[in-house]
Motif scaffolding. Structure first.
Motif, PDB file in Angstrom:
ATOM      1  N   HIS A 190      18.341  -9.528 -10.461  1.00 49.22           N
ATOM      2  CA  HIS A 190      18.268 -10.978 -10.232  1.00 49.22           C
ATOM      3  C   HIS A 190      18.767 -11.759 -11.450  1.00 49.22           C
ATOM      4  O   HIS A 190      18.801 -12.993 -11.413  1.00 49.22           O
ATOM      5  CB  HIS A 190      16.823 -11.386  -9.929  1.00 49.22           C
ATOM      6  N   GLY A 191      19.111 -11.062 -12.511  1.00 44.73           N
ATOM      7  CA  GLY A 191      19.541 -11.702 -13.749  1.00 44.73           C
ATOM      8  C   GLY A 191      19.252 -10.764 -14.911  1.00 44.73           C
ATOM      9  O   GLY A 191      18.835  -9.618 -14.723  1.00 44.73           O
ATOM     10  N   LYS A 192      19.464 -11.237 -16.119  1.00 42.35           N
ATOM     11  CA  LYS A 192      19.223 -10.425 -17.305  1.00 42.35           C
ATOM     12  C   LYS A 192      17.723 -10.223 -17.512  1.00 42.35           C
ATOM     13  O   LYS A 192      16.916 -11.124 -17.272  1.00 42.35           O
ATOM     14  CB  LYS A 192      19.826 -11.074 -18.542  1.00 42.35           C
ATOM     15  N   VAL A 193      17.356  -9.018 -17.973  1.00 39.81           N
ATOM     16  CA  VAL A 193      15.980  -8.718 -18.362  1.00 39.81           C
ATOM     17  C   VAL A 193      16.007  -8.235 -19.806  1.00 39.81           C
ATOM     18  O   VAL A 193      16.699  -7.256 -20.131  1.00 39.81           O
ATOM     19  CB  VAL A 193      15.339  -7.655 -17.454  1.00 39.81           C
ATOM     20  N   LEU A 194      15.286  -8.913 -20.680  1.00 38.47           N
ATOM     21  CA  LEU A 194      15.172  -8.549 -22.084  1.00 38.47           C
ATOM     22  C   LEU A 194      13.873  -7.762 -22.253  1.00 38.47           C
ATOM     23  O   LEU A 194      12.782  -8.345 -22.233  1.00 38.47           O
ATOM     24  CB  LEU A 194      15.179  -9.784 -22.980  1.00 38.47           C
ATOM     25  N   PHE A 195      13.973  -6.454 -22.365  1.00 40.67           N
ATOM     26  CA  PHE A 195      12.801  -5.588 -22.385  1.00 40.67           C
ATOM     27  C   PHE A 195      12.825  -4.743 -23.652  1.00 40.67           C
ATOM     28  O   PHE A 195      13.724  -3.942 -23.864  1.00 40.67           O
ATOM     29  CB  PHE A 195      12.803  -4.691 -21.141  1.00 40.67           C
ATOM     30  N   LYS A 196      11.811  -4.938 -24.504  1.00 43.09           N
ATOM     31  CA  LYS A 196      11.611  -4.121 -25.695  1.00 43.09           C
ATOM     32  C   LYS A 196      10.226  -3.478 -25.553  1.00 43.09           C
ATOM     33  O   LYS A 196       9.221  -4.121 -25.810  1.00 43.09           O
ATOM     34  CB  LYS A 196      11.692  -4.957 -26.964  1.00 43.09           C
ATOM     35  N   PRO A 197      10.156  -2.204 -25.120  1.00 46.57           N
ATOM     36  CA  PRO A 197       8.858  -1.567 -24.895  1.00 46.57           C
ATOM     37  C   PRO A 197       8.079  -1.328 -26.185  1.00 46.57           C
ATOM     38  O   PRO A 197       8.628  -1.364 -27.290  1.00 46.57           O
ATOM     39  CB  PRO A 197       9.231  -0.233 -24.232  1.00 46.57           C
ATOM     40  N   THR A 198       6.794  -1.040 -26.028  1.00 45.16           N
ATOM     41  CA  THR A 198       5.928  -0.772 -27.180  1.00 45.16           C
ATOM     42  C   THR A 198       6.361   0.485 -27.913  1.00 45.16           C
ATOM     43  O   THR A 198       6.543   0.491 -29.132  1.00 45.16           O
ATOM     44  CB  THR A 198       4.468  -0.590 -26.713  1.00 45.16           C
ATOM     45  N   LYS A 199       6.506   1.575 -27.163  1.00 47.23           N
ATOM     46  CA  LYS A 199       6.763   2.884 -27.756  1.00 47.23           C
ATOM     47  C   LYS A 199       8.211   3.292 -27.518  1.00 47.23           C
ATOM     48  O   LYS A 199       8.514   4.212 -26.755  1.00 47.23           O
ATOM     49  CB  LYS A 199       5.807   3.922 -27.175  1.00 47.23           C
ATOM     50  N   ALA A 200       9.134   2.566 -28.140  1.00 44.39           N
ATOM     51  CA  ALA A 200      10.565   2.874 -28.013  1.00 44.39           C
ATOM     52  C   ALA A 200      11.202   2.731 -29.381  1.00 44.39           C
ATOM     53  O   ALA A 200      11.132   1.667 -29.997  1.00 44.39           O
ATOM     54  CB  ALA A 200      11.230   1.945 -27.016  1.00 44.39           C
ATOM     55  N   ALA A 201      11.810   3.809 -29.866  1.00 43.69           N
ATOM     56  CA  ALA A 201      12.453   3.793 -31.181  1.00 43.69           C
ATOM     57  C   ALA A 201      13.926   4.170 -31.088  1.00 43.69           C
ATOM     58  O   ALA A 201      14.791   3.487 -31.640  1.00 43.69           O
ATOM     59  CB  ALA A 201      11.726   4.748 -32.129  1.00 43.69           C
ATOM     60  N   ASP A 202      14.228   5.240 -30.367  1.00 47.71           N
ATOM     61  CA  ASP A 202      15.615   5.692 -30.257  1.00 47.71           C
ATOM     62  C   ASP A 202      16.439   4.741 -29.390  1.00 47.71           C
ATOM     63  O   ASP A 202      17.584   4.443 -29.700  1.00 47.71           O
ATOM     64  CB  ASP A 202      15.665   7.104 -29.667  1.00 47.71           C
ATOM     65  N   VAL A 203      15.838   4.295 -28.301  1.00 51.71           N
ATOM     66  CA  VAL A 203      16.481   3.290 -27.434  1.00 51.71           C
ATOM     67  C   VAL A 203      15.515   2.114 -27.376  1.00 51.71           C
ATOM     68  O   VAL A 203      14.663   2.009 -26.497  1.00 51.71           O
ATOM     69  CB  VAL A 203      16.767   3.845 -26.022  1.00 51.71           C
ATOM     70  N   GLN A 204      15.636   1.215 -28.347  1.00 46.84           N
ATOM     71  CA  GLN A 204      14.666   0.132 -28.495  1.00 46.84           C
ATOM     72  C   GLN A 204      14.661  -0.834 -27.320  1.00 46.84           C
ATOM     73  O   GLN A 204      13.606  -1.318 -26.915  1.00 46.84           O
ATOM     74  CB  GLN A 204      14.953  -0.660 -29.767  1.00 46.84           C
ATOM     75  N   PHE A 205      15.828  -1.153 -26.800  1.00 49.10           N
ATOM     76  CA  PHE A 205      15.968  -2.195 -25.797  1.00 49.10           C
ATOM     77  C   PHE A 205      16.406  -1.586 -24.473  1.00 49.10           C
ATOM     78  O   PHE A 205      17.240  -0.675 -24.443  1.00 49.10           O
ATOM     79  CB  PHE A 205      16.952  -3.258 -26.268  1.00 49.10           C
ATOM     80  N   ARG A 206      15.862  -2.102 -23.366  1.00 48.88           N
ATOM     81  CA  ARG A 206      16.091  -1.500 -22.060  1.00 48.88           C
ATOM     82  C   ARG A 206      16.633  -2.549 -21.077  1.00 48.88           C
ATOM     83  O   ARG A 206      15.887  -3.088 -20.246  1.00 48.88           O
ATOM     84  CB  ARG A 206      14.785  -0.906 -21.531  1.00 48.88           C
ATOM     85  N   PRO A 207      17.942  -2.860 -21.153  1.00 46.59           N
ATOM     86  CA  PRO A 207      18.511  -3.876 -20.268  1.00 46.59           C
ATOM     87  C   PRO A 207      18.757  -3.377 -18.845  1.00 46.59           C
ATOM     88  O   PRO A 207      19.011  -4.189 -17.948  1.00 46.59           O
ATOM     89  CB  PRO A 207      19.835  -4.234 -20.950  1.00 46.59           C
TER      90      PRO A 207
END
Length: 327
Positions: free
Chosen positions: A44-61
């Motif tokens: 439906h549009g862009k999602v800016l997602f930075k999970p709590t426990k994510a280091a190698d792939v910090q951002f999940r678009p």
């Protein structure tokens, strides 16, 4: 505002359902996929997602990257190796989730919420506190979905110390309770900043109290909605256990109408186990203390005032609460 709070309740409920499905051997991946489509704005549009426990792939678009985080790398194609499945607590499951908003800012079709949320481990009842910023957007189909999700573990103050033990899903494990001959108190003020800094905080399995903050004005009795620390729903507590024919459905069910209030806490126990008939001003007037009205078969006493002495869960002393705030 209600749409945002509804979206938060739906997110918390989804985490609990996915965990329960996983622990019962169900198709939790399909359930998580359906929940993600309802809760997040992917597609439906862009999602800016930075999970709590994510280091190698910090951002999940991408939606697939978010699914990997929530259900684990092994459960989806092209899963990200560092993902252990947050929605299933790395295999231990979550039994409860609570949002405690610091503020919610409404801007037309977009809203931003910031605060702490708390997760109760289904394995041992330990509580994990996480900080969040959520953005919500009303999509073209009229549904409110998440367009921003940033989570982080609370800052530890930069004090040099030996590596801390970790609990479920890599969160810092709660400090062990001090040895004591008396029962360890259950913390009613589990909502982050409500607990005084430096004070030891102990938790029961799950959350000690689940009572809507604005519910009291619409209750017949103060505790019609909610749960005692042992998990007993209020509609099955007190004298109701002796009169099962009077027990109605749990009014805490989503969508139910809340009745109006008279008095609060006539029958029950404080978190440290003190029966309410011996609490408050009665400790100064032992001659007025009758038998515990919570005992099976006992009559419920008439109440004049409730909770003359004590504190609300946010730390407000009772003598400064309620109508006293305007007088």
């Amino acid at each position: 505002m209600e749409e945002v709070k509804g979206a938060q309740r739906a997110w918390a409920d989804a985490i609990k359902r996915i965990s329960k499905c996983y622990l019962e051997g169900g198709d939790y991946v399909a359930m998580a996929g359906q929940a993600a489509g309802e809760l997040y704005g992917y597609g439906h549009g862009k999602v800016l997602f930075k999970p709590t426990k994510a280091a190698d792939v910090q951002f999940r678009p991408e939606a697939g990257q978010a699914m990997s985080y929530f259900v684990g790398a092994d459960a989806v194609p092209d899963g990200i190796p560092e993902d252990h499945g947050f929605a299933i607590n790395g295999g231990q499951g979550w039994s409860d989730v609570l949002f405690d908003n610091h503020q919610i800012d409404l801007n037309g079709d977009v809203a931003i919420a910031m605060g702490n949320y708390f997760f109760a481990s289904a394995k041992d009842g330990s509580i994990s506190k996480v900080e969040y910023t959520f953005g919500y957007r009303k999509c073209q189909d009229g549904k409110v979905r998440i367009c921003l999700h940033h989570s982080s573990i609370p800052y530890q103050g930069g004090v040099k110390a030996a590596p801390a033990a970790t609990g479920s899903e890599g969160f810092a494990a709660p400090a062990p309770a001090p040895a004591a001959s008396a029962p360890v108190p259950v913390a009613a003020a589990f909502v982050g900043s409500s607990a005084q800094s430096g004070a030891p905080v102990h938790h029961s399995v799950g959350f000690a109290y689940s009572v809507q903050k604005d519910a009291y004005v619409d209750l017949t009795f103060g505790n019609d909605v909610g749960y005692l620390p042992d998990g007993t729903p209020m509609n099955r507590a007190g004298n109701c256990i002796n009169h099962p024919e009077t027990i109605g459905p749990d009014p805490h069910a989503p969508g139910s109408v809340l009745p109006r209030a008279l008095f609060v806490n006539d029958v029950g126990y404080l978190p440290d186990g003190t029966p309410l008939n011996t609490a408050g001003n009665n400790i100064n007037h032992p001659e007025n203390i009758g038998p515990d009205p919570h005992a099976p078969g006992s009559e419920l006493p008439a109440s004049a005032y409730a909770a003359d002495v004590g504190y609300l869960v946010d730390g407000t002393p009772i003598d400064k609460a309620g109508n006293n705030t305007v007088h």
